[in-house]
Design a protein around this motif. Sequence first.
Motif, PDB file in Angstrom:
ATOM      1  N   UNK B  21       0.821  -1.219   0.000  1.00 20.48           N
ATOM      2  CA  UNK B  21       0.000   0.000   0.000  1.00 20.48           C
ATOM      3  C   UNK B  21       0.842   1.250   0.000  1.00 20.48           C
ATOM      4  N   UNK B  22       1.456   1.547  -1.130  1.00 24.41           N
ATOM      5  CA  UNK B  22       2.288   2.747  -1.248  1.00 24.41           C
ATOM      6  C   UNK B  22       1.526   3.801  -2.050  1.00 24.41           C
ATOM      7  N   UNK B  23       1.427   4.976  -1.479  1.00 23.73           N
ATOM      8  CA  UNK B  23       0.839   6.101  -2.207  1.00 23.73           C
ATOM      9  C   UNK B  23       1.862   7.224  -2.245  1.00 23.73           C
ATOM     10  N   UNK B  24       2.142   7.707  -3.442  1.00 24.68           N
ATOM     11  CA  UNK B  24       3.166   8.738  -3.585  1.00 24.68           C
ATOM     12  C   UNK B  24       2.822   9.632  -4.764  1.00 24.68           C
ATOM     13  N   UNK B  25       2.650  10.897  -4.487  1.00 24.97           N
ATOM     14  CA  UNK B  25       2.416  11.866  -5.561  1.00 24.97           C
ATOM     15  C   UNK B  25       3.605  12.807  -5.634  1.00 24.97           C
ATOM     16  N   UNK B  26       4.104  13.037  -6.844  1.00 24.57           N
ATOM     17  CA  UNK B  26       5.232  13.945  -7.022  1.00 24.57           C
ATOM     18  C   UNK B  26       4.822  15.049  -7.980  1.00 24.57           C
ATOM     19  N   UNK B  27       4.982  16.293  -7.522  1.00 25.12           N
ATOM     20  CA  UNK B  27       4.592  17.436  -8.346  1.00 25.12           C
ATOM     21  C   UNK B  27       5.684  17.798  -9.334  1.00 25.12           C
ATOM     22  N   UNK B  28       5.278  18.549 -10.346  1.00 27.22           N
ATOM     23  CA  UNK B  28       6.229  19.031 -11.330  1.00 27.22           C
ATOM     24  C   UNK B  28       7.297  19.873 -10.649  1.00 27.22           C
ATOM     25  N   UNK B  29       8.566  19.570 -10.969  1.00 31.62           N
ATOM     26  CA  UNK B  29       9.662  20.336 -10.400  1.00 31.62           C
ATOM     27  C   UNK B  29      10.063  19.912  -9.000  1.00 31.62           C
ATOM     28  N   UNK B  30       9.368  18.940  -8.461  1.00 33.21           N
ATOM     29  CA  UNK B  30       9.663  18.506  -7.098  1.00 33.21           C
ATOM     30  C   UNK B  30      10.754  17.433  -7.101  1.00 33.21           C
ATOM     31  N   UNK B  31      11.579  17.456  -6.055  1.00 32.11           N
ATOM     32  CA  UNK B  31      12.590  16.412  -5.894  1.00 32.11           C
ATOM     33  C   UNK B  31      12.269  15.637  -4.623  1.00 32.11           C
ATOM     34  N   UNK B  32      12.047  14.343  -4.787  1.00 30.62           N
ATOM     35  CA  UNK B  32      11.709  13.489  -3.649  1.00 30.62           C
ATOM     36  C   UNK B  32      12.824  12.480  -3.448  1.00 30.62           C
ATOM     37  N   UNK B  33      13.345  12.402  -2.227  1.00 25.74           N
ATOM     38  CA  UNK B  33      14.357  11.389  -1.924  1.00 25.74           C
ATOM     39  C   UNK B  33      13.695  10.276  -1.125  1.00 25.74           C
ATOM     40  N   UNK B  34      14.001   9.052  -1.485  1.00 25.14           N
ATOM     41  CA  UNK B  34      13.494   7.905  -0.734  1.00 25.14           C
ATOM     42  C   UNK B  34      14.665   7.275  -0.006  1.00 25.14           C
ATOM     43  N   UNK B  35      14.530   7.173   1.318  1.00 23.05           N
ATOM     44  CA  UNK B  35      15.584   6.551   2.113  1.00 23.05           C
ATOM     45  C   UNK B  35      14.983   5.366   2.859  1.00 23.05           C
ATOM     46  N   UNK B  36      15.846   4.571   3.422  1.00 27.51           N
ATOM     47  CA  UNK B  36      15.357   3.434   4.196  1.00 27.51           C
ATOM     48  C   UNK B  36      16.303   2.257   4.112  1.00 27.51           C
ATOM     49  N   UNK B  37      16.175   1.300   5.055  1.00 27.03           N
ATOM     50  CA  UNK B  37      17.083   0.157   5.086  1.00 27.03           C
ATOM     51  C   UNK B  37      16.916  -0.726   3.860  1.00 27.03           C
ATOM     52  N   UNK B  38      17.952  -1.471   3.569  1.00 25.48           N
ATOM     53  CA  UNK B  38      17.906  -2.316   2.382  1.00 25.48           C
ATOM     54  C   UNK B  38      16.906  -3.442   2.592  1.00 25.48           C
ATOM     55  N   UNK B  39      16.226  -3.800   1.536  1.00 23.16           N
ATOM     56  CA  UNK B  39      15.173  -4.813   1.619  1.00 23.16           C
ATOM     57  C   UNK B  39      13.810  -4.215   1.898  1.00 23.16           C
ATOM     58  N   UNK B  40      13.755  -2.890   2.032  1.00 19.72           N
ATOM     59  CA  UNK B  40      12.494  -2.237   2.374  1.00 19.72           C
ATOM     60  C   UNK B  40      11.536  -2.058   1.210  1.00 19.72           C
ATOM     61  N   UNK B  41      12.000  -2.344  -0.002  1.00 16.37           N
ATOM     62  CA  UNK B  41      11.109  -2.262  -1.161  1.00 16.37           C
ATOM     63  C   UNK B  41      11.321  -1.031  -2.031  1.00 16.37           C
ATOM     64  N   UNK B  42      12.401  -0.293  -1.788  1.00 12.96           N
ATOM     65  CA  UNK B  42      12.634   0.950  -2.549  1.00 12.96           C
ATOM     66  C   UNK B  42      12.843   0.655  -4.037  1.00 12.96           C
ATOM     67  N   UNK B  43      13.713  -0.311  -4.318  1.00 13.78           N
ATOM     68  CA  UNK B  43      13.972  -0.640  -5.727  1.00 13.78           C
ATOM     69  C   UNK B  43      12.724  -1.191  -6.392  1.00 13.78           C
ATOM     70  N   UNK B  44      11.991  -2.006  -5.659  1.00 15.22           N
ATOM     71  CA  UNK B  44      10.767  -2.584  -6.228  1.00 15.22           C
ATOM     72  C   UNK B  44       9.779  -1.477  -6.580  1.00 15.22           C
ATOM     73  N   UNK B  45       9.694  -0.476  -5.714  1.00 15.46           N
ATOM     74  CA  UNK B  45       8.798   0.648  -6.001  1.00 15.46           C
ATOM     75  C   UNK B  45       9.203   1.342  -7.300  1.00 15.46           C
ATOM     76  N   UNK B  46      10.512   1.579  -7.464  1.00 13.61           N
ATOM     77  CA  UNK B  46      10.973   2.215  -8.697  1.00 13.61           C
ATOM     78  C   UNK B  46      10.716   1.326  -9.904  1.00 13.61           C
ATOM     79  N   UNK B  47      10.938   0.010  -9.722  1.00  4.39           N
ATOM     80  CA  UNK B  47      10.718  -0.885 -10.861  1.00  4.39           C
ATOM     81  C   UNK B  47       9.247  -0.917 -11.267  1.00  4.39           C
ATOM     82  N   UNK B  48       8.380  -0.827 -10.281  1.00  5.40           N
ATOM     83  CA  UNK B  48       6.947  -0.800 -10.616  1.00  5.40           C
ATOM     84  C   UNK B  48       6.600   0.474 -11.382  1.00  5.40           C
ATOM     85  N   UNK B  49       7.183   1.586 -10.939  1.00  5.29           N
ATOM     86  CA  UNK B  49       6.846   2.866 -11.571  1.00  5.29           C
ATOM     87  C   UNK B  49       7.477   3.006 -12.948  1.00  5.29           C
ATOM     88  N   UNK B  50       8.490   2.191 -13.242  1.00  8.24           N
ATOM     89  CA  UNK B  50       9.207   2.336 -14.512  1.00  8.24           C
ATOM     90  C   UNK B  50       8.925   1.185 -15.469  1.00  8.24           C
TER      91      UNK B  50
END
Lengths: 225, 242
Positions: B21-50
């Motif tokens: 259940x990830x919800x993330x909205x990014x506005x035009x011109x906005x820079x969002x950094x995602x941090x967190x421990x490894x295995x937390x799903x960060x790469x998977x989130x990017x892979x889903x979005x790409x």
Amino acid sequence: MDWDQLLSTLKQLWQGFGFTFGIFAFTILFSIPLGLLVARGRMAKNIVVSSLVRFYISIMRGTPLMLQLLLVYFGPYYLFGVSTGSIQWGPFNYRFIATVIGFSLNYAAYFAEIFRGGIQSMPIGQYQAAQVLGFSRMQTYFKIILPQVVKRVLPSVTNEVITLVKDTSLAQVLAVTEMFTVAKNLASSQVSVMPFIAAGAFYYIANAIVEIAMNRIERSMNYYS
Amino acid sequence: MSVLEINDIYKSFDDLKVLKGITLHVDEGEVVAIIGPSGGGKSTLLRCATTLTDIDSGSIKIAGIDLDYKDKKSIAAVRGKFGLVFQNFNLFPHYSVRRNITEALVSVHKKSKEEANAICDELLAKMDLSDKGDAYPCNLSGGQQQRVSIARALAASPDILFFDEPTSALDPELTAGVLNVIKELAVEKMTMVIVTHEMNFARDVADRIIFMNGGVIVEEGPAMEVINNPKHERTKAFLAGY
Ligand SMILES: Nc1ncnc2c1ncn2[C@@H]1O[C@H](COP(=O)(O)OP(=O)(O)O)[C@@H](O)[C@H]1O
Ligand SMILES: [Mg+2]
């Protein structure tokens, strides 16, 4: 030393070499694309396809090539009663055609395993990068993957090609008048090993040329690693 | 206007629930950094979005286009709208730097060679790599390779750029060059989502920081606030390690 006899021996071997080269060239021409196709089938997601192709490869690699040649040659008649004696395609009779078919089917299996190894060694990141850039599957395969696979498999392919040069002598079992058959006939009529030695020299020189050519191709790809 | 709209997405690999259940909205011109421990799903989130992995449920919208994994047209349309920079570059080793950058422009976006080369020259200058167009990736340092891959991701003028740990594969002395390039892009108001372990960089460059752990967004807020004043225990514990 009978120089006339040597000269006539070399001449006849050279004529036989025409067929040897024919078997070699046609086998390369057919078995490499076929090998790519077989490799794809071997990696197919469809289990029926991949199992069938796996079985094909294991038969081709697990039984003597000589036996496969005999099967391709005699199979049509013994199995289906189809007479092949009158088949003629330019200078090539069915003996020659059967040899090329047998060799191509066999070498395709070996090439397929080499290609599969090469394709599977490609890092998944190459596919992902191509995918997000919008390349189609075809573009990804032909522009990104295949050129890199060629470089990876070239040393193994060279080995197979050198083996093929020597394997062409197996065509004697179908009485194709390639160089080895000629050498054997000459040796027995001359009661001499000289034709064998001369034939050996031909194979050796042919493979020296193969090695030089393959080395060139390998070097032409050294611009990246 | 939101360039990226991720709404309540879920993703599992077999029994392993990776995104819950990830919800993330990014506005035009906005820079969002995602941090967190490894295995937390960060790469998977990017892979889903790409478009590299499909999702089990939820929705993704990029530049106003709904991403429908079952519709090839939708996938193709979305792929022109974002760029992705990988941790290990994934440059094409058999292509020169120039061809790495121009090939998709020519064979996917159907631009002329001249047009593609002009775009490439501009990007190489921006990446401080003007003299490297004819070089091959294997002859470049890791930092240079990553800058080439940023140029490649920028070539088709995407609406948003994703970065998955862009400096994690680099020797420490090479990270600065890459981070500076990203900072410049932020100044130019490029919309970016950056997964990173560089906390100082995240605080400096990001408008918003998201702390992800266990497949959920644990905490998010303005960069300064999250880094200097984390609210959740998990965030505090994670940041204490830096
Ligand atoms: N393709 C996959 N198949 C199975 N499990 C995966 C796959 N990709 C990621 N995972 C798992 O999902 C979890 C989250 O991974 P990832 O998204 O890479 O986290 P992060 O980038 O935050 O380190 C990990 O437990 C990882 O093992
Ligand atoms: Mg990761």
